[in-house]
Design an enzyme around this catalytic site. Structure first.
Site, PDB file in Angstrom:
ATOM      1  N   ASN A   1      -1.642  -0.512   7.295  1.00  0.00           N
ATOM      2  CA  ASN A   1      -0.908  -1.698   7.784  1.00  0.00           C
ATOM      3  C   ASN A   1       0.081  -2.231   6.530  1.00  0.00           C
ATOM      4  O   ASN A   1       0.231  -3.500   6.534  1.00  0.00           O
ATOM      5  CB  ASN A   1      -1.790  -2.884   8.164  1.00  0.00           C
ATOM      6  CG  ASN A   1      -2.970  -2.947   7.057  1.00  0.00           C
ATOM      7  OD1 ASN A   1      -2.785  -2.446   6.141  1.00  0.00           O
ATOM      8  ND2 ASN A   1      -3.996  -3.857   7.370  1.00  0.00           N
TER       9      ASN A   1
ATOM     10  N   LYS B   1       0.979  -1.331   0.075  1.00  0.00           N
ATOM     11  CA  LYS B   1       0.007   0.092   0.007  1.00  0.00           C
ATOM     12  C   LYS B   1       0.889   1.170   0.018  1.00  0.00           C
ATOM     13  O   LYS B   1       1.934   1.224   0.279  1.00  0.00           O
ATOM     14  CB  LYS B   1      -0.897  -0.003   1.219  1.00  0.00           C
ATOM     15  CG  LYS B   1      -1.733  -1.407   1.361  1.00  0.00           C
ATOM     16  CD  LYS B   1      -2.557  -1.183   2.459  1.00  0.00           C
ATOM     17  CE  LYS B   1      -3.547  -2.563   2.614  1.00  0.00           C
ATOM     18  NZ  LYS B   1      -4.343  -2.324   3.708  1.00  0.00           N
TER      19      LYS B   1
ATOM     20  N   HIS C   1      -1.563  -5.794   1.809  1.00  0.00           N
ATOM     21  CA  HIS C   1      -2.657  -6.461   1.571  1.00  0.00           C
ATOM     22  C   HIS C   1      -2.534  -7.804   0.700  1.00  0.00           C
ATOM     23  O   HIS C   1      -1.574  -7.980   0.035  1.00  0.00           O
ATOM     24  CB  HIS C   1      -3.875  -5.840   0.487  1.00  0.00           C
ATOM     25  CG  HIS C   1      -4.982  -6.669   0.489  1.00  0.00           C
ATOM     26  ND1 HIS C   1      -6.066  -6.727   0.932  1.00  0.00           N
ATOM     27  CD2 HIS C   1      -5.041  -7.318  -0.909  1.00  0.00           C
ATOM     28  CE1 HIS C   1      -6.783  -7.586   0.423  1.00  0.00           C
ATOM     29  NE2 HIS C   1      -6.257  -8.129  -0.931  1.00  0.00           N
TER      30      HIS C   1
ATOM     31  N   PHE D   1     -15.263   2.989   8.043  1.00  0.00           N
ATOM     32  CA  PHE D   1     -13.656   3.436   7.396  1.00  0.00           C
ATOM     33  C   PHE D   1     -13.569   3.200   6.163  1.00  0.00           C
ATOM     34  O   PHE D   1     -12.797   3.482   5.483  1.00  0.00           O
ATOM     35  CB  PHE D   1     -12.680   2.707   8.131  1.00  0.00           C
ATOM     36  CG  PHE D   1     -12.816   1.052   8.093  1.00  0.00           C
ATOM     37  CD1 PHE D   1     -12.488   0.375   6.935  1.00  0.00           C
ATOM     38  CD2 PHE D   1     -13.211   0.100   9.114  1.00  0.00           C
ATOM     39  CE1 PHE D   1     -12.292  -0.946   6.732  1.00  0.00           C
ATOM     40  CE2 PHE D   1     -13.406  -1.192   8.830  1.00  0.00           C
ATOM     41  CZ  PHE D   1     -13.187  -1.709   7.590  1.00  0.00           C
TER      42      PHE D   1
ATOM     43  N   THR E   1      -4.510  -8.765  10.568  1.00  0.00           N
ATOM     44  CA  THR E   1      -5.054  -7.102  10.024  1.00  0.00           C
ATOM     45  C   THR E   1      -4.481  -6.046  10.941  1.00  0.00           C
ATOM     46  O   THR E   1      -3.999  -5.002  10.214  1.00  0.00           O
ATOM     47  CB  THR E   1      -6.710  -6.998   9.999  1.00  0.00           C
ATOM     48  OG1 THR E   1      -7.032  -8.135   8.749  1.00  0.00           O
ATOM     49  CG2 THR E   1      -6.941  -5.765   9.208  1.00  0.00           C
TER      50      THR E   1
ATOM     51  N   GLU F   1      -9.365 -10.672  -7.277  1.00  0.00           N
ATOM     52  CA  GLU F   1      -8.305  -9.447  -6.929  1.00  0.00           C
ATOM     53  C   GLU F   1      -7.340  -9.653  -8.078  1.00  0.00           C
ATOM     54  O   GLU F   1      -6.933  -8.527  -8.790  1.00  0.00           O
ATOM     55  CB  GLU F   1      -7.845  -9.458  -5.718  1.00  0.00           C
ATOM     56  CG  GLU F   1      -8.773  -9.115  -4.736  1.00  0.00           C
ATOM     57  CD  GLU F   1      -8.279  -9.572  -3.257  1.00  0.00           C
ATOM     58  OE1 GLU F   1      -7.194  -9.714  -3.088  1.00  0.00           O
ATOM     59  OE2 GLU F   1      -9.154  -9.320  -2.374  1.00  0.00           O
TER      60      GLU F   1
ATOM     61  N   ARG G   1       3.437  -7.216   9.229  1.00  0.00           N
ATOM     62  CA  ARG G   1       2.804  -6.120   9.866  1.00  0.00           C
ATOM     63  C   ARG G   1       3.309  -6.085  11.211  1.00  0.00           C
ATOM     64  O   ARG G   1       3.635  -5.150  11.927  1.00  0.00           O
ATOM     65  CB  ARG G   1       1.351  -6.375   9.879  1.00  0.00           C
ATOM     66  CG  ARG G   1       0.573  -6.174   8.509  1.00  0.00           C
ATOM     67  CD  ARG G   1      -0.660  -6.442   8.472  1.00  0.00           C
ATOM     68  NE  ARG G   1      -1.330  -6.072   7.461  1.00  0.00           N
ATOM     69  CZ  ARG G   1      -2.664  -6.760   6.753  1.00  0.00           C
ATOM     70  NH1 ARG G   1      -2.926  -7.631   7.478  1.00  0.00           N
ATOM     71  NH2 ARG G   1      -3.099  -6.439   5.688  1.00  0.00           N
TER      72      ARG G   1
ATOM     73  N   ARG H   1      -0.802 -14.851   3.937  1.00  0.00           N
ATOM     74  CA  ARG H   1      -1.463 -14.188   5.243  1.00  0.00           C
ATOM     75  C   ARG H   1      -0.929 -14.321   6.329  1.00  0.00           C
ATOM     76  O   ARG H   1      -0.689 -13.637   7.317  1.00  0.00           O
ATOM     77  CB  ARG H   1      -2.976 -15.074   5.376  1.00  0.00           C
ATOM     78  CG  ARG H   1      -3.867 -14.864   4.200  1.00  0.00           C
ATOM     79  CD  ARG H   1      -4.597 -13.479   3.995  1.00  0.00           C
ATOM     80  NE  ARG H   1      -5.560 -13.159   5.198  1.00  0.00           N
ATOM     81  CZ  ARG H   1      -6.262 -12.180   5.020  1.00  0.00           C
ATOM     82  NH1 ARG H   1      -6.088 -11.156   4.156  1.00  0.00           N
ATOM     83  NH2 ARG H   1      -7.001 -11.946   6.036  1.00  0.00           N
TER      84      ARG H   1
ATOM     85  N   TYR I   1     -12.112  -3.283  -2.503  1.00  0.00           N
ATOM     86  CA  TYR I   1     -12.576  -3.343  -1.009  1.00  0.00           C
ATOM     87  C   TYR I   1     -14.095  -3.372  -1.128  1.00  0.00           C
ATOM     88  O   TYR I   1     -14.702  -3.003   0.006  1.00  0.00           O
ATOM     89  CB  TYR I   1     -12.166  -2.041  -0.522  1.00  0.00           C
ATOM     90  CG  TYR I   1     -10.759  -2.262  -0.030  1.00  0.00           C
ATOM     91  CD1 TYR I   1     -10.265  -3.231   0.706  1.00  0.00           C
ATOM     92  CD2 TYR I   1      -9.922  -1.266  -0.326  1.00  0.00           C
ATOM     93  CE1 TYR I   1      -9.045  -3.414   1.258  1.00  0.00           C
ATOM     94  CE2 TYR I   1      -8.290  -1.456   0.222  1.00  0.00           C
ATOM     95  CZ  TYR I   1      -8.096  -2.575   0.928  1.00  0.00           C
ATOM     96  OH  TYR I   1      -6.618  -2.689   1.119  1.00  0.00           O
TER      97      TYR I   1
HETATM   98  P1  CMP Z   1      -6.632  -5.233   4.144  1.00  0.00           P
HETATM   99  O1  CMP Z   1      -6.147  -6.433   4.387  1.00  0.00           O
HETATM  100  O2  CMP Z   1      -6.322  -4.198   2.996  1.00  0.00           O
HETATM  101  O3  CMP Z   1      -8.079  -5.344   4.093  1.00  0.00           O
HETATM  102  C1  CMP Z   1      -9.360  -4.304   4.487  1.00  0.00           C
HETATM  103  C2  CMP Z   1      -8.511  -3.199   4.852  1.00  0.00           C
HETATM  104  O4  CMP Z   1      -9.457  -2.254   5.755  1.00  0.00           O
HETATM  105  C3  CMP Z   1      -7.413  -3.848   6.165  1.00  0.00           C
HETATM  106  O5  CMP Z   1      -6.279  -4.172   5.373  1.00  0.00           O
HETATM  107  C4  CMP Z   1      -7.274  -2.257   6.911  1.00  0.00           C
HETATM  108  O6  CMP Z   1      -6.275  -1.603   6.168  1.00  0.00           O
HETATM  109  C5  CMP Z   1      -8.516  -1.646   6.666  1.00  0.00           C
HETATM  110  N1  CMP Z   1      -9.195  -1.453   8.038  1.00  0.00           N
HETATM  111  C6  CMP Z   1      -9.576  -2.538   8.676  1.00  0.00           C
HETATM  112  N2  CMP Z   1     -10.249  -2.255   9.628  1.00  0.00           N
HETATM  113  C7  CMP Z   1     -10.144  -0.876   9.857  1.00  0.00           C
HETATM  114  C8  CMP Z   1     -10.538   0.227  10.840  1.00  0.00           C
HETATM  115  N3  CMP Z   1     -11.154  -0.079  11.890  1.00  0.00           N
HETATM  116  N4  CMP Z   1      -9.933   1.320  10.289  1.00  0.00           N
HETATM  117  C9  CMP Z   1      -9.399   1.658   9.441  1.00  0.00           C
HETATM  118  N5  CMP Z   1      -8.827   0.744   8.266  1.00  0.00           N
HETATM  119  C10 CMP Z   1      -9.192  -0.505   8.777  1.00  0.00           C
END
Ligand code: CMP
Length: 144
Positions: free
Chosen positions: A113, A10, A116, A58, A92, A127, A103, A86, A50
């Site tokens: 984070n 990202k 992805h 969010f 996450t 995807e 992470r 993963r 997404y």
């Molecule tokens: P990702 O694995 O890319 O998949 C969905 C993304 O949403 C996740 O990583 C986070 O970066 C983001 N995400 C999940 N929960 C939250 C949250 N509470 N606030 C902001 N971003 C979030």
């Protein structure tokens, strides 16, 4: 089973110069890179990617963040790569990610984070097709 997974570094990971570090971890594990490009995703691409989070509070922030700069989009191939990626990436929420994971070692904030990874065979297929044209991917991976 040999699989393919969609992995994206990202904008925060790119800005923090973590591209080499992250690619190195996948290479050292033994996975093979079959697609790689750097793009600033459009809002349409980000929203499709997404889509499952569309109703979350969010979502708007997530879309504006992921479109805020270059993303390194990749397809990695190998045995069990979807689950293994993963595991390499970690939970996450980076504060809940085990040390030793990407992470867990390199991030703090759930909204920043750095990476992805596809969470299932179905999302990997979806995807990969969303981010890459077939002609951008190697047809056959060279084993390493
Ligand atoms: P990702 O694995 O890319 O998949 C969905 C993304 O949403 C996740 O990583 C986070 O970066 C983001 N995400 C999940 N929960 C939250 C949250 N509470 N606030 C902001 N971003 C979030």
């Amino acid at each position: 089973v040999t699989e393919r997974s969609f992995i994206a570094i990202k904008p925060d990971g790119v800005a923090r110069n973590l591209v080499g570090e992250i690619i190195a971890r996948f290479e050292r594990k033994g996975f093979v890179l079959v697609g790689l490009k750097q793009i600033v995703p459009t809002a349409d691409l980000a929203k499709s990617h997404y889509a499952e989070h569309a109703e979350r509070p969010f979502f708007g922030g997530l879309v504006s963040f992921i479109t805020s700069g270059p993303v390194v989009a990749m397809v990695w191939e190998g045995k069990g790569v979807i689950a293994a990626a993963r595991a390499l990436i970690g939970a996450t929420n980076p504060l809940a990610s085990a040390p030793g994971t990407i992470r867990g070692d390199l991030a703090i904030d759930v909204g920043r984070n750095i990476i992805h990874g596809s969470d299932s065979v179905d999302s990997a297929k979806r995807e990969i097709a969303l981010w890459f044209a077939e002609t951008e991917l190697l047809a056959t991976a060279t084993p390493n």
